[in-house]
Scaffold this motif. Structure first.
Motif, PDB file in Angstrom:
ATOM      1  N   LYS A  72      61.028  -1.337  33.075  1.00 24.93           N
ATOM      2  CA  LYS A  72      59.898  -0.847  34.068  1.00 24.93           C
ATOM      3  C   LYS A  72      57.918  -0.853  33.580  1.00 24.93           C
ATOM      4  O   LYS A  72      57.560  -1.420  34.547  1.00 24.93           O
ATOM      5  N   ASN A  73      57.797  -0.852  32.538  1.00 27.01           N
ATOM      6  CA  ASN A  73      56.718  -1.096  31.787  1.00 27.01           C
ATOM      7  C   ASN A  73      55.500  -1.672  31.442  1.00 27.01           C
ATOM      8  O   ASN A  73      54.722  -2.599  31.468  1.00 27.01           O
ATOM      9  N   ALA A  74      56.903  -2.893  30.640  1.00 27.37           N
ATOM     10  CA  ALA A  74      56.608  -3.612  29.552  1.00 27.37           C
ATOM     11  C   ALA A  74      57.370  -4.264  29.472  1.00 27.37           C
ATOM     12  O   ALA A  74      57.674  -4.181  29.506  1.00 27.37           O
ATOM     13  N   SER A  75      56.613  -5.535  28.508  1.00 24.35           N
ATOM     14  CA  SER A  75      57.476  -6.897  28.560  1.00 24.35           C
ATOM     15  C   SER A  75      56.727  -7.320  26.865  1.00 24.35           C
ATOM     16  O   SER A  75      55.936  -7.216  26.045  1.00 24.35           O
ATOM     17  N   LYS A  87      51.913  -1.202  32.891  1.00 23.59           N
ATOM     18  CA  LYS A  87      51.547   0.274  33.340  1.00 23.59           C
ATOM     19  C   LYS A  87      49.594   0.849  32.865  1.00 23.59           C
ATOM     20  O   LYS A  87      49.579   1.101  34.110  1.00 23.59           O
ATOM     21  N   GLU A  88      49.383   0.323  31.326  1.00 27.98           N
ATOM     22  CA  GLU A  88      48.426   0.762  31.073  1.00 27.98           C
ATOM     23  C   GLU A  88      47.821   0.157  31.130  1.00 27.98           C
ATOM     24  O   GLU A  88      46.320   0.095  31.014  1.00 27.98           O
ATOM     25  N   LYS A  89      47.987  -1.024  31.848  1.00 30.88           N
ATOM     26  CA  LYS A  89      47.594  -2.812  31.990  1.00 30.88           C
ATOM     27  C   LYS A  89      46.487  -3.561  31.290  1.00 30.88           C
ATOM     28  O   LYS A  89      44.754  -3.603  30.246  1.00 30.88           O
ATOM     29  N   LEU A 135      44.878  -5.901  31.213  1.00 35.08           N
ATOM     30  CA  LEU A 135      44.914  -7.960  31.032  1.00 35.08           C
ATOM     31  C   LEU A 135      43.907  -8.293  32.734  1.00 35.08           C
ATOM     32  O   LEU A 135      43.972  -7.274  33.320  1.00 35.08           O
ATOM     33  N   PRO A 136      43.920  -9.412  32.645  1.00 30.38           N
ATOM     34  CA  PRO A 136      43.253  -9.873  32.973  1.00 30.38           C
ATOM     35  C   PRO A 136      44.020  -9.904  35.013  1.00 30.38           C
ATOM     36  O   PRO A 136      45.068 -10.100  34.664  1.00 30.38           O
TER      37      PRO A 136
END
Length: 298
Positions: free
Chosen positions: A72-75, A110-112, A131-132
């Motif tokens: 859900k939040n990371a990859s 989530k944390e960008k 993250l851009p």
């Protein structure tokens, strides 16, 4: 059809809301090499057979397979390992190094933030940054990718000077070039040995990105640093590169740990771009002087 579509979204949403949700997507990445291989055409020292080999090796080097593992939040986005082709040495290994090498591309929406371990010219770097954020323009245009209905989105993004996939030949005024051609032919022959290959290339300042995402999988993820759409991104056209999803598995039997890489000298994206730009300039100067070893300085 609408009821079936709605039910399928609810089913996937149910999986995603589960505590141990995880998904896996396979992407095929292909970068056009026509600009690069055209540089060798017309060279009397390169036979048609050699030209064919160059084109085949370049094509293989710029066709890659990646696996995106996400929750859900990371990859994590990791290139599948390939057995290095026999004879792929010298300049081809050098070009692979200039492409930044492999590694793990981690992002947390989530944390960008994102982090990716890169190898460049014999040194390892750990690039960590925010993250851009792209200004996506959503469209009602749709198309089917596999079993998923996808929607189109576009954005304009700046091009990283360390992204060699977007190298392109410098454009010159054709008419002026024709006039000068005969006048400079003799001089060109004299200077031919000192011609620097890298002086013929440039990187655009920005490019238009086209993405196709599916609301069927309402995950804010995608390949590389692409994110920010209301569904998993299944296809990206990014300059000379096309990234297309070929397989999706929701909740695979074998779960993988999604964690950020830790190895390498810690730098921001702008710091890494500066390192690459400075090294490229060093290589240009070495090329103009007609020699030298390509090594990273301490």
């Amino acid at each position: 059809m609408k009821k079936i579509f709605f039910v399928s979204i609810l089913m996937v949403s149910g999986f995603i809301n589960a505590q141990n949700f995880q998904g896996m997507a396979v992407y095929e990445s292909k970068t056009s090499t026509s600009d690069m291989t055209s540089n060798f055409r017309g060279n009397r020292e390169i036979t048609p057979e050699m030209q064919k080999q160059i084109e085949e090796r370049m094509k293989a080097m710029f066709e890659k397979t990646f696996v995106l593992t996400f929750d859900k939040n990371a990859s994590t986005y990791v290139e599948e390992e390939k057995i290095e082709a026999a004879g792929q040495q010298g300049g081809f290994r050098m070009m692979s190094s200039m492409m930044g090498g492999g590694g793990t591309h981690y992002k947390n929406v989530k944390e960008k933030i994102f982090s990716v371990d890169k190898e460049f010219a014999g040194k390892e770097f750990l690039v960590q940054d925010s993250l851009p954020k792209l200004d996506w323009k959503l469209s009602g245009e749709t198309k089917q990718i596999g079993n998923y209905m996808c929607f189109k989105a576009t954005a304009v993004r700046p091009v990283s000077q360390s992204d060699f996939r977007n190298f392109r030949r410098k454009k010159e005024d054709e008419k002026k070039e024709e006039v000068k051609q005969e006048e400079t032919k003799t001089e060109e022959k004299k200077q031919d040995r000192n011609t620097n290959f890298m002086d013929q290339w440039e990187v655009p300042k920005e490019i238009v990105v086209t993405a196709w995402y599916t609301p069927d999988i309402p995950i804010n993820q995608g390949p590389e640093n692409y994110w920010g759409l209301p569904g998993l991104i299944l296809e990206v056209s990014d300059g000379k590169t096309v990234i297309l999803c070929s397989k999706i598995v929701i909740n695979p039997k074998e779960k993988k740990e999604i964690k950020a890489p830790k190895k390498g000298k810690l730098v921001t994206q702008s710091e890494y771009d500066k390192i690459v730009a400075e090294k490229m300039e060093e290589w240009r100067e070495m090329g103009r002087q007609g020699g030298g070893n390509f090594r990273m300085g301490r």
